[in-house]
Design a protein around this motif. Structure first.
Motif, PDB file in Angstrom:
ATOM      1  N   ALA A  86       0.842  -1.204   0.000  1.00 22.78           N
ATOM      2  CA  ALA A  86       0.000   0.000   0.000  1.00 22.78           C
ATOM      3  C   ALA A  86       0.875   1.251   0.000  1.00 22.78           C
ATOM      4  CB  ALA A  86      -0.914  -0.005   1.216  1.00 22.78           C
ATOM      5  N   PHE A  87       1.938   1.206   0.783  1.00 29.24           N
ATOM      6  CA  PHE A  87       2.840   2.368   0.864  1.00 29.24           C
ATOM      7  C   PHE A  87       3.537   2.599  -0.482  1.00 29.24           C
ATOM      8  CE2 PHE A  87       7.037   4.173   1.816  1.00 29.24           C
ATOM      9  CZ  PHE A  87       6.622   5.388   2.353  1.00 29.24           C
ATOM     10  N   ALA A  88       4.030   1.502  -1.080  1.00 30.27           N
ATOM     11  CA  ALA A  88       4.699   1.622  -2.387  1.00 30.27           C
ATOM     12  C   ALA A  88       3.733   2.171  -3.429  1.00 30.27           C
ATOM     13  CB  ALA A  88       5.236   0.264  -2.828  1.00 30.27           C
ATOM     14  N   LEU A  89       2.502   1.715  -3.355  1.00 29.31           N
ATOM     15  CA  LEU A  89       1.499   2.186  -4.317  1.00 29.31           C
ATOM     16  C   LEU A  89       1.238   3.681  -4.132  1.00 29.31           C
ATOM     17  CD1 LEU A  89      -0.764   1.424  -6.443  1.00 29.31           C
ATOM     18  CD2 LEU A  89      -2.294   1.415  -4.498  1.00 29.31           C
ATOM     19  N   LEU A  90       1.157   4.111  -2.879  1.00 31.03           N
ATOM     20  CA  LEU A  90       0.884   5.534  -2.623  1.00 31.03           C
ATOM     21  C   LEU A  90       2.031   6.401  -3.143  1.00 31.03           C
ATOM     22  CD1 LEU A  90      -0.916   7.712  -1.192  1.00 31.03           C
ATOM     23  CD2 LEU A  90       0.604   7.457   0.746  1.00 31.03           C
ATOM     24  N   VAL A  91       3.258   6.037  -2.766  1.00 31.32           N
ATOM     25  CA  VAL A  91       4.400   6.902  -3.101  1.00 31.32           C
ATOM     26  C   VAL A  91       4.684   6.892  -4.600  1.00 31.32           C
ATOM     27  CG1 VAL A  91       6.866   7.293  -2.741  1.00 31.32           C
ATOM     28  CG2 VAL A  91       5.429   6.622  -0.823  1.00 31.32           C
ATOM     29  N   LEU A  92       4.672   5.700  -5.202  1.00 29.62           N
ATOM     30  CA  LEU A  92       5.061   5.639  -6.611  1.00 29.62           C
ATOM     31  C   LEU A  92       3.874   5.684  -7.569  1.00 29.62           C
ATOM     32  CD1 LEU A  92       7.866   2.984  -6.199  1.00 29.62           C
ATOM     33  CD2 LEU A  92       8.159   5.422  -6.558  1.00 29.62           C
ATOM     34  N   GLY A  93       2.724   5.177  -7.120  1.00 27.78           N
ATOM     35  CA  GLY A  93       1.533   5.217  -7.983  1.00 27.78           C
ATOM     36  C   GLY A  93       0.977   6.625  -8.068  1.00 27.78           C
ATOM     37  N   ALA A  94       0.855   7.260  -6.915  1.00 22.03           N
ATOM     38  CA  ALA A  94       0.331   8.638  -6.901  1.00 22.03           C
ATOM     39  C   ALA A  94       1.442   9.646  -7.146  1.00 22.03           C
ATOM     40  CB  ALA A  94      -0.352   8.922  -5.572  1.00 22.03           C
ATOM     41  N   GLY A  95       2.662   9.327  -6.717  1.00 18.58           N
ATOM     42  CA  GLY A  95       3.737  10.318  -6.756  1.00 18.58           C
ATOM     43  C   GLY A  95       4.505  10.376  -8.059  1.00 18.58           C
ATOM     44  N   ALA A  96       4.593   9.266  -8.774  1.00 16.60           N
ATOM     45  CA  ALA A  96       5.410   9.265  -9.996  1.00 16.60           C
ATOM     46  C   ALA A  96       4.584   8.746 -11.173  1.00 16.60           C
ATOM     47  CB  ALA A  96       6.629   8.368  -9.800  1.00 16.60           C
ATOM     48  N   ASN A  97       5.016   9.092 -12.346  1.00 22.88           N
ATOM     49  CA  ASN A  97       4.424   8.515 -13.552  1.00 22.88           C
ATOM     50  C   ASN A  97       5.453   8.632 -14.674  1.00 22.88           C
ATOM     51  OD1 ASN A  97       3.948  10.986 -15.211  1.00 22.88           O
ATOM     52  ND2 ASN A  97       2.678  11.523 -13.451  1.00 22.88           N
ATOM     53  N   ILE A  98       5.159   7.992 -15.790  1.00 19.13           N
ATOM     54  CA  ILE A  98       6.128   7.956 -16.893  1.00 19.13           C
ATOM     55  C   ILE A  98       6.437   9.378 -17.398  1.00 19.13           C
ATOM     56  CG2 ILE A  98       6.516   7.112 -19.259  1.00 19.13           C
ATOM     57  CD1 ILE A  98       6.564   4.826 -17.343  1.00 19.13           C
ATOM     58  N   GLY A  99       5.417  10.225 -17.446  1.00 20.55           N
ATOM     59  CA  GLY A  99       5.610  11.587 -17.955  1.00 20.55           C
ATOM     60  C   GLY A  99       6.627  12.362 -17.127  1.00 20.55           C
ATOM     61  N   LEU A 100       6.512  12.203 -15.798  1.00 20.81           N
ATOM     62  CA  LEU A 100       7.435  12.891 -14.886  1.00 20.81           C
ATOM     63  C   LEU A 100       8.860  12.347 -15.075  1.00 20.81           C
ATOM     64  CD1 LEU A 100       6.757  15.103 -12.835  1.00 20.81           C
ATOM     65  CD2 LEU A 100       6.555  13.346 -11.080  1.00 20.81           C
ATOM     66  N   VAL A 101       8.948  11.039 -15.284  1.00 18.51           N
ATOM     67  CA  VAL A 101      10.264  10.410 -15.489  1.00 18.51           C
ATOM     68  C   VAL A 101      10.891  10.932 -16.792  1.00 18.51           C
ATOM     69  CG1 VAL A 101      11.453   8.206 -15.883  1.00 18.51           C
ATOM     70  CG2 VAL A 101       9.634   8.340 -14.177  1.00 18.51           C
ATOM     71  N   VAL A 102      10.079  11.019 -17.837  1.00 24.41           N
ATOM     72  CA  VAL A 102      10.588  11.511 -19.132  1.00 24.41           C
ATOM     73  C   VAL A 102      11.068  12.956 -18.983  1.00 24.41           C
ATOM     74  CG1 VAL A 102       9.936  12.088 -21.515  1.00 24.41           C
ATOM     75  CG2 VAL A 102       9.142   9.951 -20.502  1.00 24.41           C
ATOM     76  N   TRP A 103      10.290  13.775 -18.274  1.00 23.29           N
ATOM     77  CA  TRP A 103      10.683  15.176 -18.062  1.00 23.29           C
ATOM     78  C   TRP A 103      12.025  15.242 -17.320  1.00 23.29           C
ATOM     79  CZ3 TRP A 103      11.444  17.818 -13.392  1.00 23.29           C
ATOM     80  CH2 TRP A 103      11.735  19.190 -13.549  1.00 23.29           C
ATOM     81  N   MET A 104      12.121  14.396 -16.309  1.00 20.06           N
ATOM     82  CA  MET A 104      13.334  14.388 -15.501  1.00 20.06           C
ATOM     83  C   MET A 104      14.560  14.025 -16.341  1.00 20.06           C
ATOM     84  SD  MET A 104      13.608  12.314 -12.021  1.00 20.06           S
ATOM     85  CE  MET A 104      15.165  12.291 -11.210  1.00 20.06           C
ATOM     86  N   ILE A 105      14.396  12.993 -17.171  1.00 19.63           N
ATOM     87  CA  ILE A 105      15.524  12.560 -18.017  1.00 19.63           C
ATOM     88  C   ILE A 105      15.912  13.682 -18.984  1.00 19.63           C
ATOM     89  CG2 ILE A 105      16.212  10.924 -19.835  1.00 19.63           C
ATOM     90  CD1 ILE A 105      14.425   8.838 -18.383  1.00 19.63           C
ATOM     91  N   ARG A 106      14.916  14.373 -19.536  1.00 26.02           N
ATOM     92  CA  ARG A 106      15.214  15.458 -20.487  1.00 26.02           C
ATOM     93  C   ARG A 106      15.913  16.623 -19.799  1.00 26.02           C
ATOM     94  NH1 ARG A 106      11.669  17.945 -24.676  1.00 26.02           N
ATOM     95  NH2 ARG A 106      13.757  18.597 -25.225  1.00 26.02           N
ATOM     96  N   MET A 107      15.526  16.889 -18.552  1.00 28.27           N
ATOM     97  CA  MET A 107      16.099  18.043 -17.848  1.00 28.27           C
ATOM     98  C   MET A 107      17.477  17.746 -17.261  1.00 28.27           C
ATOM     99  SD  MET A 107      14.228  20.625 -18.142  1.00 28.27           S
ATOM    100  CE  MET A 107      13.563  20.078 -19.690  1.00 28.27           C
TER     101      MET A 107
END
Lengths: 160, 507
Positions: free
Chosen positions: B241-262
């Motif tokens: 449940a904790f992993a789902l909250l932090v990574l399911g609600a907190g991260a997504n592919i779009g954010l990861v792509v932005w991070m890699i580009r920046m």
């Protein structure tokens, strides 16, 4: 036993983990709807739970061991105690007696957790050390159980 | 193939609809940062890259009602303002986890200490990962030129809207689309119902497995909290449940792509690896101690069905089924948000087409020659501060609207109770399946409403709510299996549990 279980669980997940990493599809299987399982030893209602608890108490006092494949008597007692507040809430029992059930269940659960802890060699003896206190709690539960026909004319939902 | 395709489309659109209100909030927040606070004001809000930066980023993130897609325009603006990489990532990760409405919903979990612990763990994550980022990769802050201040009056509000429109018509939409694509891809990989047994309490792999699933998944803060509540009700793994909250609600592919580009692939990979390590470590740390007391593991959960394919392979009429599911579930506030976002997008596209040079902005930035007589001109940062505090105030006010008084809730529950009980006994399976989750939701809203209005949520009252929810859960299963007698009996049992909860919650 545990490593085998771990291994099996990991093996079950491995294809999915791999497919997640590779972003590959795996749509061939049909997943069945999981059943909501109620444990076989869960009593139907609060009076049945109190009766079962008293029967388990007598079984512990008698000290006759159960068959290896059946549920441990202390584990069963622990489970029944945990279910007491929920079963009592599934009735017309008022808040005051329910609070007694709740407090009693919490104390009984603490005793059974202590008795079942790994450092206890002789569980029956450890259990009997609490005999006076257990008797008090059992009397309290029986007293509340006796209110039941009046408190819950329809009994609980399982008996519908 | 048809069911697969329309299933993925359905999941994409469902996530988009859910995300639209919080994307809109994110766009407005980014606009306030840009046009009212300015770069200097934004850096000040996030602690001027000092030791206060990380806890301040965490606190601001906790209060603002954005999701992991809505946070994308905000982090882009923070980057332009020259906020440190550690603080941006701390904010980007925590802002989507909680908002006032979802935190209150979290109080209906088995034990309120869970939500407090999860909040504290999220602070730990952003502190550890944020400090590590700033130590490993210092000087990642890269401020652009301070944007010119905007003229007085309505021009300021218009400037925020214009910025939001341009942002939406720009790269932010691509990152958001990438995030939503992750949800669609996940539904192509996972067959319908595949995750029902993925988070069992006694499964030592559950937190790790959920970590793998949660990154491409997307959940709004509220959806994540509802899933958490369901997991606790079913006695699922707390670590999962904790992993789902932090990574399911907190991260997504779009954010990861932005991070890699920046920040580049190497830095992003290092940061992400550290984040996963900390999340997994904490997930295993909280797994046993926070396990709810007296909950019987149900052996499965429907909480993650939304991440899997919605249809079984070979389902016929998948398009019409998908359309029906969408039209039945869309909420009025989501329709409003979709319309407003659509207008922003159209305005943004029009501006990108006909005003590439920024004539509109130059007009907005033109100040009158003289100070308006009898008018007090407040500095932009003051207005920006008021706007952000106002946004928080509105979300607190929103709590009282989202969780109405218990008397109103009981009226709603009474109506739904009749619908459910009669549908269960008259074999109206679709109606029953439609109302049961709504009924469950109202029982939780009731508890939060009592808490908000200072009423005591005694163990007795909690137990009565749990009994009603358990009956609803059992009924849902019997209805799914179309078991006539069992469904009828459970319909009666639900009705009785409703009368009991009503009596227990009456003053």
């Amino acid at each position: 036993m545990i490593p085998t279980k771990l291994h099996a669980a990991f093996r079950r997940r491995l294809p999915l983990l791999a497919s997640l990493l590779l972003a590959a599809g795996c749509h061939g299987t049909r997943v069945e709807e999981s059943e909501h399982h109620t444990p076989a030893h869960k009593p139907a209602d609060f009076p049945a739970a109190v009766d079962r608890l008293l029967a388990l108490h007598v079984e512990i006092l008698n000290g006759r061991p159960r068959a290896n494949d059946s549920l441990d008597v202390f584990t069963e007692a622990h489970d029944v105690v945990r279910w007491l507040p929920e079963l009592a809430a599934d009735s017309d029992l008022g808040e005051e007696p329910w609070n007694i059930v709740y407090a009693t269940a919490q104390r009984l659960e603490a005793i059974l957790t202590e008795v079942r802890s790994p450092h206890v060699d002789d569980r029956s003896n450890a259990y009997l050390n609490y005999e006076t206190e257990l008797g008090q709690h059992q009397r309290a539960l029986i007293e509340i159980k006796q209110k039941f026909p009046a408190a819950s004319p329809l009994s609980s939902d399982q008996s519908l | 193939m048809e069911s697969l395709f329309w299933g993925a489309v359905l999941r994409f659109v469902q996530a988009l609809i859910q995300a639209t209100p919080t994307i809109l909030v994110g766009l407005i927040v980014a606009g306030v940062f840009r046009r009212l606070l300015g770069h200097a004001g934004t850096r000040r809000l996030f602690g001027e890259n000092t030791w206060r930066t990380l806890p301040q980023a965490w606190a601001v993130g906790m209060l603002l009602p954005v999701c992991s897609l809505g946070v994308i325009p905000v982090v882009r603006e923070m980057r332009r303002a020259g906020v440190s990489g550690g603080a941006i990532l701390a904010f980007g990760l925590t802002a989507p986890l909680f908002n006032p409405i979802s935190v209150l919903y979290g109080l209906t979990l088995a034990d309120p200490i869970v939500i407090i612990t999860f909040s504290f763990c999220s602070l730990m994550i952003v502190t550890v990962v944020g400090i590590a980022w700033d130590k490993l990769f210092p000087h990642t802050a890269a401020a652009e030129l301070e944007p010119p201040t905007v003229g007085f009056g309505a021009k300021r509000m218009l400037a925020v809207a214009v910025f939001s429109a341009r942002e939406l018509a720009g790269p932010s939409s691509l990152y958001i689309a990438a995030g939503l694509l992750g949800v669609a891809i996940l539904s192509l990989i996972l067959p319908a119902g595949y995750l029902q047994t993925a988070a069992e309490h006694d499964d030592p792999w559950a937190p790790l497995f959920m970590t793998a699933v949660a990154v491409p998944a997307y959940a709004t803060p509220m959806a994540a909290m509802v899933q958490l509540a369901s997991m606790f009700q079913h006695g699922n793994s707390v670590g999962a449940a904790f992993a789902l909250l932090v990574l399911g609600a907190g991260a997504n592919i779009g954010l990861v792509v932005w991070m890699i580009r920046m920040y580049g692939l190497r830095r992003s990979a290092a940061w992400f690896a550290l984040l996963i390590a900390v999340v997994v470590g904490l997930a295993y740390g909280v797994d046993k101690p926070l396990y709810p007391h007296g909950v019987e593991p149900a052996g499965h959960t429907h909480a993650f069905d939304i991440y899997c394919a919605p249809f079984q392979p070979g389902t016929s009429g998948a398009f019409s089924l998908a359309w029906r599911m969408l039209s039945e579930k869309i909420a009025p506030h989501e329709i409003v948000a979709l319309i407003v976002t659509g207008l922003f997008l159209m305005a943004g596209i029009a501006l990108a087409r006909w005003d590439r040079g920024g004539r509109l902005e130059r007009w907005l930035e033109r100040r009158p020659e003289k100070q308006p007589r009898g008018d007090i001109v407040l500095p932009g940062p003051v207005l920006g501060g008021i706007a952000l505090v106002g946004l928080i105030g509105v979300s607190v006010l929103g709590c009282y609207i989202y969780y109405p008084p218990p008397s109103e809730i009981f009226e709603e529950m009474g109506i739904i109770n009749v619908e459910v009980a009669s549908a269960a006994s008259s074999r109206n399976w679709d109606t029953a399946l439609y109302w049961i989750p709504i009924y469950d939701d109202w029982t939780r809203k009731l508890q939060v409403s009592m808490f908000l209005r200072g009423e005591q949520l005694t163990p007795y009252r909690r137990a009565k709510a749990n009994v009603l929810r358990d009956k609803l859960e059992l009924l849902e299963h019997e209805v799914e299996d179309q078991e006539v007698d069992e469904a009828r009996q459970l319909g009666i049992a639900v009705n009785r549990a409703f009368l009991r909860i009503k009596a227990a919650y009456s003053p």
